[in-house]
Design an enzyme around this catalytic site. Structure first.
Site, PDB file in Angstrom:
ATOM      1  N   GLN A 139       1.050  -1.220   0.021  1.00  0.00           N
ATOM      2  CA  GLN A 139      -0.083   0.172   0.079  1.00  0.00           C
ATOM      3  C   GLN A 139       0.869   1.121  -0.048  1.00  0.00           C
ATOM      4  O   GLN A 139       0.533   2.156  -0.800  1.00  0.00           O
ATOM      5  CB  GLN A 139      -0.915  -0.162   1.276  1.00  0.00           C
ATOM      6  CG  GLN A 139      -1.966  -1.314   1.129  1.00  0.00           C
ATOM      7  CD  GLN A 139      -2.894  -1.173   2.135  1.00  0.00           C
ATOM      8  OE1 GLN A 139      -2.922  -0.499   3.100  1.00  0.00           O
ATOM      9  NE2 GLN A 139      -4.055  -2.191   2.202  1.00  0.00           N
ATOM     10  N   ASP A 141      -2.178 -11.779   4.265  1.00  0.00           N
ATOM     11  CA  ASP A 141      -3.692 -11.878   4.593  1.00  0.00           C
ATOM     12  C   ASP A 141      -3.981 -13.462   4.900  1.00  0.00           C
ATOM     13  O   ASP A 141      -5.071 -13.748   5.215  1.00  0.00           O
ATOM     14  CB  ASP A 141      -4.374 -11.305   3.309  1.00  0.00           C
ATOM     15  CG  ASP A 141      -4.077  -9.820   2.939  1.00  0.00           C
ATOM     16  OD1 ASP A 141      -3.921  -9.186   4.068  1.00  0.00           O
ATOM     17  OD2 ASP A 141      -4.526  -9.535   2.066  1.00  0.00           O
TER      18      ASP A 141
HETATM   19  C1  S3P Z   1      -2.897  -4.840   0.146  1.00  0.00           C
HETATM   20  C2  S3P Z   1      -1.760  -4.926   0.545  1.00  0.00           C
HETATM   21  C3  S3P Z   1      -1.474  -5.708   1.891  1.00  0.00           C
HETATM   22  C4  S3P Z   1      -2.550  -6.395   2.486  1.00  0.00           C
HETATM   23  C5  S3P Z   1      -4.156  -5.631   2.343  1.00  0.00           C
HETATM   24  C6  S3P Z   1      -4.129  -5.163   0.772  1.00  0.00           C
HETATM   25  C7  S3P Z   1      -2.742  -4.197  -1.081  1.00  0.00           C
HETATM   26  O1  S3P Z   1      -1.314  -4.489   2.935  1.00  0.00           O
HETATM   27  O2  S3P Z   1      -2.754  -6.821   3.791  1.00  0.00           O
HETATM   28  O3  S3P Z   1      -5.235  -6.572   2.439  1.00  0.00           O
HETATM   29  O4  S3P Z   1      -4.034  -4.140  -1.853  1.00  0.00           O
HETATM   30  O5  S3P Z   1      -1.966  -3.203  -1.495  1.00  0.00           O
HETATM   31  P1  S3P Z   1       0.126  -3.820   3.101  1.00  0.00           P
HETATM   32  O6  S3P Z   1       0.844  -3.584   2.046  1.00  0.00           O
HETATM   33  O7  S3P Z   1      -0.059  -2.648   3.905  1.00  0.00           O
HETATM   34  O8  S3P Z   1       0.814  -4.806   4.009  1.00  0.00           O
END
Ligand code: S3P
Length: 434
Positions: free
Chosen positions: A163, A320
């Site tokens: 993210q 996840d």
């Molecule tokens: C996601 C990245 C992950 C994941 C989330 C969705 C994404 O989070 O846990 O359910 O769509 O980029 P992080 O990248 O913050 O770990």
């Protein structure tokens, strides 16, 4: 939701479109010029939040069943109200990157859970790029005052987060010059793949033993609309795969499942625990690998100890699925131990605490660590009242536990599954045999 144990699970299942890829397809289509058709778009509440925020930003969104049509001029308009990201961290963090390079001010907010999740991790790089980001205690609501163009930066991710990486890459589309993100532990690369699908050139240097991966974009970048077909969500498939592995006599086939290596480590872990998983018809569609997954019941009774210790660089690719792997651990000789997964504490809920409490309620022996947990196995779980804490993945992981438990299990606040998978209980009901 009350769940009683079942005999087995079988059939050919159609999974909903991938949530992570749907967010990106919608956001990148909103920054493209023209009309993009996104087929098999995720029916999740999280992705609905993304679409409604994009509409507030002046993008035309037509949502008809699993097809989403996005029409845009490539520029966004100032919203008249706050943008509500609901429960969705991806919506908030990725949209923040998009808004950082727009010449207006917008407020991002979310539900109670999202307003407790750390946003400092995106505020720092966006401020370095010249955007204004105001908040209290680095929590949402975030007030973002964009700057066009932003300054290009080189940024080493302090936390392994797709993210955060995606937030910076989306901001980089409106930066002057070359923005580079350095990633020590690989995280899901859907943003990179979707940008490339829309024709944005990226310079990607893969990680080696001595150096981290680097992803660079030259900004400002303009690009045109493209159609996308979203693969089935491997993280949603995971619950069905786990149920099939655990219930003897089961046999499931799932077509068009996303098999991106940065997401599909769950399959590799299950295979090394002796699960019978076949993968076929692998191909690239819209720049993402997809294929057919067939799973039959069974794990090797005495699994190798290496496979039962999950830690290090593999964790982001399993992040996840870790609560579900902890549930599976209760059925494995020697159990399962998870480390380096402190990020689980800042998901939709503290997933380490929720997993530990619910496993204990069902009779498992669990040790809790700051960065993970250890669960003993094999053990016969017993039905109990378990609390999802409003977290979709906790609700679904414990629905799987309930299928193999003795007696009845009550999952509190089970409706939260709609955050990623509104049809979860219906699909489960249609596939189990009692
Ligand atoms: C996601 C990245 C992950 C994941 C989330 C969705 C994404 O989070 O846990 O359910 O769509 O980029 P992080 O990248 O913050 O770990």
């Amino acid at each position: 939701m009350i769940i009683k144990p079942v005999k087995l699970i079988q059939g050919q299942l159609q999974l909903p479109g991938d949530k992570s890829i749907s967010h990106r397809a919608a956001m990148i289509a909103a920054l493209a010029r023209g009309t993009s058709r996104l087929r098999d778009f995720s029916p999740s509440e999280d992705c609905a939040a993304t679409l409604s925020c994009l509409q507030q930003l002046g993008v035309t969104v037509i949502h008809d069943h699993q097809v989403v049509v996005i029409k845009s001029t490539g520029t966004l308009k100032a919203p008249s109200e706050s943008l509500d990201c609901g429960n969705s961290g991806s919506t908030m963090r990725l949209l923040a990157g998009m808004l950082a390079g727009q010449a207006f001010t917008a407020t991002l907010t979310g539900d109670e859970s999202l307003r407790t999740r750390p946003m400092g991790r995106i505020m720092e790089p966006l401020k370095m790029m010249g955007a204004g980001v105001e908040s209290e205690a680095a929590l949402a609501p975030l007030i973002i005052t964009g700057r066009s163009p932003l300054a290009a930066i080189r940024y080493e991710l302090p936390v392994a987060s797709a993210q955060v990486k995606s937030c910076i890459l989306l901001a980089a589309l409106n930066a002057e010059g070359r923005t580079e993100v350095v990633e020590k532990k690989p995280t899901r690369d859907h943003t990179e793949r979707m940008l490339q699908w829309f024709g944005v050139p990226l310079h990607i240097t893969s990680a080696s033993d001595s150096s981290a991966a680097r992803i660079a974009i030259e900004g400002p970048a303009q690009f045109d609309a493209r159609d996308v077909c979203i693969p089935g969500d491997i993280s949603s498939a995971a619950f069905f795969i786990a149920a099939a592995v655990l219930l003897s006599g089961s046999n499931l086939v799932m077509e068009n499942v996303g098999l991106n290596p940065s997401r599909s480590q769950f399959l590799a872990v299950l295979r090394s625990l002796g699960a019978d998983i076949e993968i076929g018809n692998i191909r690239d569609e819209y720049n993402e690998p997809v294929g057919t997954v067939q799973v039959r019941s069974g794990l090797v009774p005495a699994s190798n100890s290496e496979a039962r210790h999950l830690s290090g660089a593999m964790i982001p690719a399993l992040i996840d699925e870790l609560p579900l792997l902890a549930v599976l651990g209760t059925q494995i000789e020697g159990g399962i131990e998870i480390h380096d997964a402190g990020e689980l504490r800042v998901k939709e809920t503290d997933r380490i605490a929720a997993t530990v409490a619910n496993l204990r309620a069902m009779g498992a022996k669990v040790e809790e660590y700051d960065d993970g947990l250890k669960v003993g196995g094999p053990i016969r779980l017993h039905g109990a009242t378990v609390d999802s804490r409003g977290d979709h993945r906790i609700a679904m992981a414990f629905a799987v536990a309930a299928l193999i438990a003795e007696g009845e299990t009550e999952i509190q606040d089970a409706d939260c599954v709609a955050v990623s998978f509104p049809g979860f209980f219906d699909l489960l009901n249609s596939a189990v045999k009692r």
